[in-house]
Design a protein around this motif. Structure first.
Motif, PDB file in Angstrom:
ATOM      1  N   THR A 104     -19.011  -0.182  60.620  1.00  0.00           N
ATOM      2  CA  THR A 104     -17.621  -0.307  60.168  1.00  0.00           C
ATOM      3  C   THR A 104     -17.331   0.673  59.036  1.00  0.00           C
ATOM      4  OG1 THR A 104     -17.726  -2.648  60.734  1.00  0.00           O
ATOM      5  CG2 THR A 104     -15.897  -1.961  59.349  1.00  0.00           C
ATOM      6  N   TYR A 105     -18.269   0.755  58.066  1.00  0.00           N
ATOM      7  CA  TYR A 105     -18.018   1.633  56.922  1.00  0.00           C
ATOM      8  C   TYR A 105     -18.003   3.102  57.339  1.00  0.00           C
ATOM      9  CZ  TYR A 105     -18.787  -2.524  54.070  1.00  0.00           C
ATOM     10  OH  TYR A 105     -18.689  -3.768  53.535  1.00  0.00           O
ATOM     11  N   LEU A 106     -18.941   3.487  58.225  1.00  0.00           N
ATOM     12  CA  LEU A 106     -18.970   4.887  58.666  1.00  0.00           C
ATOM     13  C   LEU A 106     -17.656   5.242  59.356  1.00  0.00           C
ATOM     14  CD1 LEU A 106     -20.514   7.534  59.050  1.00  0.00           C
ATOM     15  CD2 LEU A 106     -21.497   6.600  61.142  1.00  0.00           C
ATOM     16  N   THR A 107     -17.210   4.351  60.248  1.00  0.00           N
ATOM     17  CA  THR A 107     -15.950   4.597  60.949  1.00  0.00           C
ATOM     18  C   THR A 107     -14.791   4.701  59.958  1.00  0.00           C
ATOM     19  OG1 THR A 107     -16.798   3.315  62.796  1.00  0.00           O
ATOM     20  CG2 THR A 107     -14.429   3.708  62.755  1.00  0.00           C
ATOM     21  N   SER A 108     -14.734   3.745  59.022  1.00  0.00           N
ATOM     22  CA  SER A 108     -13.632   3.745  58.059  1.00  0.00           C
ATOM     23  C   SER A 108     -13.639   5.007  57.213  1.00  0.00           C
ATOM     24  CB  SER A 108     -13.729   2.524  57.132  1.00  0.00           C
ATOM     25  OG  SER A 108     -13.803   1.350  57.874  1.00  0.00           O
ATOM     26  N   GLY A 109     -14.828   5.388  56.730  1.00  0.00           N
ATOM     27  CA  GLY A 109     -14.927   6.576  55.887  1.00  0.00           C
ATOM     28  C   GLY A 109     -14.476   7.820  56.635  1.00  0.00           C
ATOM     29  N   LEU A 110     -14.951   7.935  57.852  1.00  0.00           N
ATOM     30  CA  LEU A 110     -14.609   9.104  58.663  1.00  0.00           C
ATOM     31  C   LEU A 110     -13.108   9.151  58.917  1.00  0.00           C
ATOM     32  CD1 LEU A 110     -16.195  11.355  59.974  1.00  0.00           C
ATOM     33  CD2 LEU A 110     -16.387   9.972  62.038  1.00  0.00           C
ATOM     34  N   GLU A 111     -12.556   7.988  59.230  1.00  0.00           N
ATOM     35  CA  GLU A 111     -11.120   7.904  59.501  1.00  0.00           C
ATOM     36  C   GLU A 111     -10.307   8.301  58.264  1.00  0.00           C
ATOM     37  OE1 GLU A 111      -9.182   7.736  61.790  1.00  0.00           O
ATOM     38  OE2 GLU A 111      -7.404   6.529  61.401  1.00  0.00           O
ATOM     39  N   LEU A 112     -10.790   7.872  57.084  1.00  0.00           N
ATOM     40  CA  LEU A 112     -10.080   8.238  55.861  1.00  0.00           C
ATOM     41  C   LEU A 112     -10.077   9.748  55.681  1.00  0.00           C
ATOM     42  CD1 LEU A 112     -10.997   5.547  53.184  1.00  0.00           C
ATOM     43  CD2 LEU A 112      -8.778   6.005  54.229  1.00  0.00           C
ATOM     44  N   VAL A 113     -11.227  10.376  55.961  1.00  0.00           N
ATOM     45  CA  VAL A 113     -11.301  11.839  55.834  1.00  0.00           C
ATOM     46  C   VAL A 113     -10.319  12.494  56.799  1.00  0.00           C
ATOM     47  CG1 VAL A 113     -12.792  13.854  56.149  1.00  0.00           C
ATOM     48  CG2 VAL A 113     -13.685  11.797  55.024  1.00  0.00           C
ATOM     49  N   ILE A 114     -10.304  12.014  58.033  1.00  0.00           N
ATOM     50  CA  ILE A 114      -9.390  12.593  59.024  1.00  0.00           C
ATOM     51  C   ILE A 114      -7.941  12.459  58.548  1.00  0.00           C
ATOM     52  CG2 ILE A 114      -8.471  12.304  61.370  1.00  0.00           C
ATOM     53  CD1 ILE A 114     -11.323  11.409  62.210  1.00  0.00           C
ATOM     54  N   ILE A 115      -7.595  11.274  58.054  1.00  0.00           N
ATOM     55  CA  ILE A 115      -6.207  11.054  57.607  1.00  0.00           C
ATOM     56  C   ILE A 115      -5.871  11.956  56.424  1.00  0.00           C
ATOM     57  CG2 ILE A 115      -4.658   9.348  56.542  1.00  0.00           C
ATOM     58  CD1 ILE A 115      -5.984   7.236  58.291  1.00  0.00           C
ATOM     59  N   LEU A 116      -6.834  12.069  55.500  1.00  0.00           N
ATOM     60  CA  LEU A 116      -6.593  12.933  54.342  1.00  0.00           C
ATOM     61  C   LEU A 116      -6.327  14.373  54.789  1.00  0.00           C
ATOM     62  CD1 LEU A 116      -6.464  13.330  51.279  1.00  0.00           C
ATOM     63  CD2 LEU A 116      -8.943  13.658  51.277  1.00  0.00           C
ATOM     64  N   VAL A 117      -7.158  14.847  55.696  1.00  0.00           N
ATOM     65  CA  VAL A 117      -6.983  16.223  56.187  1.00  0.00           C
ATOM     66  C   VAL A 117      -5.618  16.381  56.839  1.00  0.00           C
ATOM     67  CG1 VAL A 117      -7.821  17.895  57.886  1.00  0.00           C
ATOM     68  CG2 VAL A 117      -9.461  16.634  56.454  1.00  0.00           C
ATOM     69  N   LEU A 118      -5.241  15.397  57.680  1.00  0.00           N
ATOM     70  CA  LEU A 118      -3.943  15.479  58.363  1.00  0.00           C
ATOM     71  C   LEU A 118      -2.800  15.488  57.343  1.00  0.00           C
ATOM     72  CD1 LEU A 118      -4.581  13.060  61.385  1.00  0.00           C
ATOM     73  CD2 LEU A 118      -4.120  15.527  61.516  1.00  0.00           C
ATOM     74  N   CYS A 119      -2.919  14.645  56.302  1.00  0.00           N
ATOM     75  CA  CYS A 119      -1.857  14.607  55.288  1.00  0.00           C
ATOM     76  C   CYS A 119      -1.772  15.919  54.515  1.00  0.00           C
ATOM     77  CB  CYS A 119      -2.096  13.445  54.317  1.00  0.00           C
ATOM     78  SG  CYS A 119      -1.805  11.841  55.054  1.00  0.00           S
ATOM     79  N   LEU A 120      -2.951  16.487  54.232  1.00  0.00           N
ATOM     80  CA  LEU A 120      -2.953  17.766  53.504  1.00  0.00           C
ATOM     81  C   LEU A 120      -2.304  18.858  54.342  1.00  0.00           C
ATOM     82  CD1 LEU A 120      -6.471  17.621  51.812  1.00  0.00           C
ATOM     83  CD2 LEU A 120      -4.230  17.664  50.666  1.00  0.00           C
ATOM     84  N   ILE A 121      -2.611  18.883  55.646  1.00  0.00           N
ATOM     85  CA  ILE A 121      -1.987  19.878  56.530  1.00  0.00           C
ATOM     86  C   ILE A 121      -0.471  19.688  56.524  1.00  0.00           C
ATOM     87  CG2 ILE A 121      -1.755  20.614  58.933  1.00  0.00           C
ATOM     88  CD1 ILE A 121      -4.718  19.850  59.307  1.00  0.00           C
ATOM     89  N   TRP A 122      -0.053  18.413  56.668  1.00  0.00           N
ATOM     90  CA  TRP A 122       1.383  18.100  56.655  1.00  0.00           C
ATOM     91  C   TRP A 122       2.025  18.625  55.378  1.00  0.00           C
ATOM     92  CZ3 TRP A 122       3.393  12.388  57.561  1.00  0.00           C
ATOM     93  CH2 TRP A 122       4.787  12.374  57.529  1.00  0.00           C
ATOM     94  N   GLN A 123       1.397  18.315  54.242  1.00  0.00           N
ATOM     95  CA  GLN A 123       1.970  18.743  52.966  1.00  0.00           C
ATOM     96  C   GLN A 123       2.099  20.262  52.902  1.00  0.00           C
ATOM     97  OE1 GLN A 123       1.219  16.609  49.603  1.00  0.00           O
ATOM     98  NE2 GLN A 123       1.483  18.245  48.134  1.00  0.00           N
ATOM     99  N   SER A 124       1.096  20.966  53.451  1.00  0.00           N
ATOM    100  CA  SER A 124       1.120  22.430  53.332  1.00  0.00           C
ATOM    101  C   SER A 124       2.146  23.062  54.268  1.00  0.00           C
ATOM    102  CB  SER A 124      -0.278  23.007  53.578  1.00  0.00           C
ATOM    103  OG  SER A 124      -0.620  22.808  54.918  1.00  0.00           O
ATOM    104  N   VAL A 125       2.395  22.452  55.423  1.00  0.00           N
ATOM    105  CA  VAL A 125       3.386  23.073  56.328  1.00  0.00           C
ATOM    106  C   VAL A 125       4.791  22.520  56.106  1.00  0.00           C
ATOM    107  CG1 VAL A 125       1.646  23.550  58.107  1.00  0.00           C
ATOM    108  CG2 VAL A 125       3.023  21.471  58.267  1.00  0.00           C
TER     109      VAL A 125
END
Lengths: 727, 727
Positions: free
Chosen positions: A321-342
């Protein structure tokens, strides 16, 4: 729409693609599970009985839902739109398919888990967890697949987005989930209560004893309740959580001057949608991309679930559960950063919203564990009170369950506040409210982005439980039963944690959908007509009716279990009395397990209809009367229902584990007076935690999503036939 | 103000005058009761033990409340006004006096009722009911007296009405009521549960057996819980119901152009009140006159309570209630007609509001009776389920209790709607909302206008119960016990009905007070700052916190009973073990009843403080944060609390009577397995119906009235320190 916006919209296709990957991996896991050895003939025979019973129930259930689904589809087609009706049907059908596949694999994994337990814990855990994850991936992937396709055609690529069509999909998911939960819950607990009371208490034979005719029904119940029921529950939470921020994004884009779109422009008799901005299309498709990331993260997380040590099963599952959650958080962070930059808005704040949701889910899960696991004080106190008497066991259990609502409620409050505040930062002064609410929608999604794993960990429980039952009934050596018991004990806690997840995500999802409901009505009726203030008499009446709903629902489902269990008790007593040599254990004398399966099936189907239909009909009737009554009712059901659901689920879980704790040898151990008292508590807790509590979860969501779907009807009635008379 | 308005205002003095008449009649009844023969030496000795225990508890309780009251008074004096602090203290002190007088008479009426039972049912009923009505009249008269005087000086005859001063009186009443209910509830159930579990279940001796050291504490508990506790509860509901329409009338009169007054006119730095119109002064004093009528009606109603036939006791009590209600309705109708003829508004519609409240009270009472009396299906089904097992008794009881909330909630909804609609007719288009809400206030008052009789019928129950206990302990012939039992059985039902009244009046009163709270804040902050819409994040957070409060409260009070009962069980077991010859019944061997009384007293005092203080502090803290959070919280507590209170009270009542039903000889009768199962249900139900359920009633009112009192503080903070940040 500009090219860049259109091109960005194409990214939405990532979601169905990820769903297909999820399904493919689920197929791989299922094939792997089915390839395992199902053990000796006796084990296969027992597993076959369970398969047959579960299949018979699900097919009977689905059959009896066809008429309901068609009637609702016709109403939707006439009152809203034919596409809404179609979306409704696909939402329901995909739920049915997910439930059926999950049940199919789970009922075949049980004997295979028993067989693998002969090799060791690690092998058994692998079979049980992989079968659970199959269900988890199917649930998440089918939910994402269906919703994404409807969203792509009617929101992302539509000239004029039509949320009420996509809403239909979630309503289909909700309706099936409601029946699956209520029906499955009644089935499983009628069998469980009946088999335990006559077998364990009256006849004094062990749990899962092959002489007990109710044991197969009990094992079937684990599958139809905890596998198919929980799967349908989280499938619809997941679809709802995906839908809510998308609907809110569309509503914002419909408003002239918003950062998300150009608004609705009058042209002749029509209002034409001026199109999304880049931020608008990103706000629309991001929920789909977050969910896609969640499926990939769940597949990776599987790798972490592996242990040889019976004391570390829980840790292994948590690691996943923790590995999945951590990975998902990273993915979401990356997606949000991309959104912010474009884009043009500080979208990285949305990471805060999703993280708040995910953290709240984990925190509520931990709190649930604290209140329901026997490693902590609350359950120990219930066990202690069992020494005094049965009554004090019950009083202490109920008090513990009531108290256990306080901190989850505060965590939910904190999640709402944090998500709202983070969302507001994106909108600036002018759009703070709208983005704040969008943030709440994202927090629900954050909580549910790991649905595949949550369902997986939960569905693993009944497989381990069934595996133990088969070991007992097949007369395998006690060390096999010990190993499956080790898996099962952990499964009880993970099931409680999953229930915590389910109810808090239900509350957040319903909250976001409620705001979408109100926003949509404001679009139709104007803001002034939708002033739903707390001192408005319609609103007060609505809140009061809404708060009554969970009590009504709990009463109906508890009563149903009570009636069905009584029929089961009469039948089991009859068999013990009339089948010669059954209780004595004469060789060749078999109980009539099918009679018990039939009782549970019939009772579940008969009893699920009224609560299910009322949950769909009452919001529509109240909305036709006045949308303010309906608004109040939705908030009343949401808040009171959240508490009732947590109260009932935790009380039941705590009683269950207080009994298990005594069985470890404390307070006199098995057979002592304290144990007898704890068995009563456990039996009362059965419908609490597995029928009424979880049913209320879905009630919260069903009433909200039905209201959302029927917005066009209510708007056509000018806000209801009583609108403006007293409120 | 014109002469006619001022002269009309003088009519307010009718209220304290009626209160004095009520007190005089109560004194006459009390003297009559005390003149009756208290029976033989043994009976007087037993009654003396109960008197001593009850007195010791009440005095200890009041002592421990002095510090709390002084701290609150100092805070009120500093934050609001010194007069508010003074009003708070008088509200509390009058509650204490009412509780003490009621308890004084009730604990002396018990042996006298036993003695009178030797003559016949009619004589016993007369003693028991007259002692109950003493309490009822004292409660209503002191409530009316205190509130009327504060209202006359600071609302009716004030140049500038100051509702926040009069609010203080009700807050004093509420705070004392909360501690009295919680403390009394814990006391009585710790003793009851402890005495029953060790005496009846373990040692197998009858209820009220003189060998049981817990019996005196149990009998004391009946008085401090059901007499003093219920009295304080209805005293504060009554005061709150009187206050709410008055505050709403003042708020309307503060608005320029309203039919009730000339509004607030700016003059220099001050705003001067332009004065009431004739309708305004009538709207202000009418609640007082309605209440005055209620006291006179209650005195007349006493004449109808008289019977020789043990099967007609219930009818006789009902006759008293109906006669009082009918008379009160006539008085209210006449007053409304007079108002309509002298004023400028169609005031006769207000008769509809009060009648709706009174009818709703009676209907909820009847519903309560249906769900908790063994003459009807629900309780019979619980008795039936007891045959199967203890667990099914518990499940069926909980399901029945949950279901029993549905119709009372709908009746309440209907009452709110009817009262609102009737009120609206008075206000016309422009003032519909304000008069509608004033109508809701009147409906609460209508429900409570017969408070004296409601309390009387309720307080009669513990007297009859105690009388039976004394008959048993004094070894009187069985036919005496049969007669007191006949009185007691009816008392159980009337107690349940009174609880229905108490909770529905609490909900209506809190509702009216909530509107007064919001209206007052609007005056300070403006309407826009007080838009408490359902989708506002603060409001949602508030509703969620509010809905959690009843669960939290129920958990704390249940846990308190559980802990205290455990201490009691240990002590009773110790006495049975260590006092030689006690269980054998050797002559001259007496149990140490005082030890048990001390345990209950200490536990009740210790455990009541935290819930009581939190109920006062939490609304203030939330209001300091933001008034919207507080608004949401008040509605959440109101709606969820109403349901929890009905659920818990009815579940407990139904379990109690299911046991009594089995004791009539069905399902195997006394000593059968079904009976044993029902005894467990009854024990669990004890804290449900007598501690947690009633405590939630007061919680609903306390949080609302505390919020109302602190409006000036919240307004000074600009609506709270977080105001406008996220909502």
């Amino acid at each position: 729409m500009s090219d860049i916006v259109q091109t960005t919209g194409m990214l939405a296709w990532i979601a169905p693609a990820a769903a297909v990957i999820g399904l493919a991996f689920a197929a791989y896991l299922a094939i792997w599970v089915l390839k395992q050895d199902a053990g000796n003939e006796r084990m296969q025979y027992l597993s076959g009985l369970i398969q047959k019973g579960a299949k018979a129930f699900l097919i009977a259930e689905y059959k009896s839902l066809i008429i309901f689904a068609l009637v609702v589809a016709i109403v939707l087609g006439a009152a809203i739109s034919p596409f809404t009706a179609l979306a409704f049907l696909t939402g329901g059908i995909l739920s049915v398919i997910a439930g059926y596949i999950g049940m199919y694999v789970a009922t075949r994994a049980n004997a295979r888990t028993t067989h693998a337990a002969q090799t060791g814990i690690a092998a058994a855990l692998k079979v049980a967890y992989r079968s659970g994850l199959t269900m988890g991936l199917v649930v998440a992937s089918l939910g994402l697949f269906g919703l994404a396709l409807w969203a792509i055609f009617f929101l992302v690529n539509a000239a004029h987005p039509e949320p009420e069509i996509v809403d239909g999909f979630v309503m289909g998911a909700s309706s099936i989930a409601l029946f699956a939960r209520v029906g499955g819950g009644i089935y499983t607990k009628a069998a469980d209560v009946g088999a335990d009371l006559v077998g364990k208490v009256e006849a004094g034979i062990p749990e899962d004893d092959p002489r007990n005719p109710g044991v197969i029904a009990d094992n079937v119940g684990d599958n139809v309740g905890d596998v198919a029921g929980m799967g349908a529950d989280l499938y619809e939470s997941y679809a709802g959580a995906l839908l809510a921020p998308m609907v809110l994004a569309v509503a914002m884009a419909f408003t002239v001057g918003s950062p998300l779109g150009g608004g609705l422009i009058e042209e002749g008799n029509h209002s034409i949608f001026a199109g999304f901005t880049l931020d608008g299309i990103l706000a629309l498709i991001m929920p789909l991309l977050f969910a896609a990331g969640g499926i990939i993260a769940a597949i990776v997380g599987l790798l972490a679930v592996n242990t040889q040590d019976p004391n570390k099963i829980h840790k292994a599952l948590n690691r996943g559960t923790y590995l999945t959650s951590g990975l998902e958080l990273v993915i979401i962070l990356v997606l949000c950063l991309i959104w912010q930059s474009v884009g043009n808005i500080p979208a990285v704040w949305f990471f805060g919203c999703t993280a708040a949701g995910l953290a709240a889910g984990l925190a509520i899960g931990k709190l649930t564990e604290y209140y329901t696991s026997y490693h902590h004080k609350p359950v120990k106190k219930i066990a202690q009170a069992s020494e005094t008497s049965t009554a004090t066991n019950i009083i202490e259990g109920l008090a513990t369950g009531m108290f256990s609502t306080v901190f989850p409620a505060l965590v939910l409050v904190a999640a709402v506040a944090v998500a709202y505040i983070c969302g507001m930062q994106v909108g600036g002064k002018e759009w703070a409210l709208q983005f704040g609410v969008y943030g709440i929608g994202l927090s629900a999604l954050g909580m549910l982005s790991t649905t595949a794993v949550t369902v997986g960990v939960d569905a693993y429980g009944p497989v381990a439980d069934n595996a133990g039952g088969i070991a007992e009934m097949a007369g395998l050596p006690p060390e096999i039963r010990e190993r499956t018991d080790a898996l099962d004990t952990v499964g009880n806690t993970t099931a409680a944690v999953a229930k915590g997840f389910a109810v808090s995500s239900a509350a957040l999802t319903a909250l976001a959908l409620f705001v979408a409901f109100k926003t949509n009505l404001e679009h139709h009726l104007g803001k002034d007509a939708m002033l739903v203030q707390l001192d408005n008499p319609y609103v007060i009446i609505g809140v009061l009716i809404g708060a009554t709903m969970p009590f009504f629902f709990a009463a109906m489902t508890m009563g149903a279990v009570s009636r069905a269990a009584n029929a089961m008790i009469v039948e089991i007593r009859r068999q013990f009395r009339e089948i010669k040599g059954l209780l004595a254990g004469d060789p060749g004398v078999e109980p009539d397990t099918e009679a018990c399966v039939t009782i549970s099936t019939k009772a579940a189907l008969r009893e699920m209809l009224l609560p299910g239909i009322l949950a769909v009909v009452i919001p529509v009737v109240l909305g036709i009367l006045d949308v303010k009554i309906l608004s109040g009712m939705l908030i009343g059901t949401l808040c009171c229902g959240f508490l009732m659901s947590v109260y009932m689920a935790n009380t039941g879980g705590a009683w269950d584990n207080a009994k298990k704790y005594i069985e470890t040898g404390v307070h006199g151990g098995k057979g002592s007076d304290a144990h007898k008292a704890a068995v009563v508590g456990d039996t009362v807790g059965d419908p609490f935690k597995d029928t009424s509590g979880p049913s209320i979860n879905i009630l919260i969501k069903v009433v909200t999503v039905v209201s959302l779907v029927f917005v066009p009807l209510f708007a056509n009635l000018g806000g209801g036939v009583l609108h403006g008379i007293i409120g």
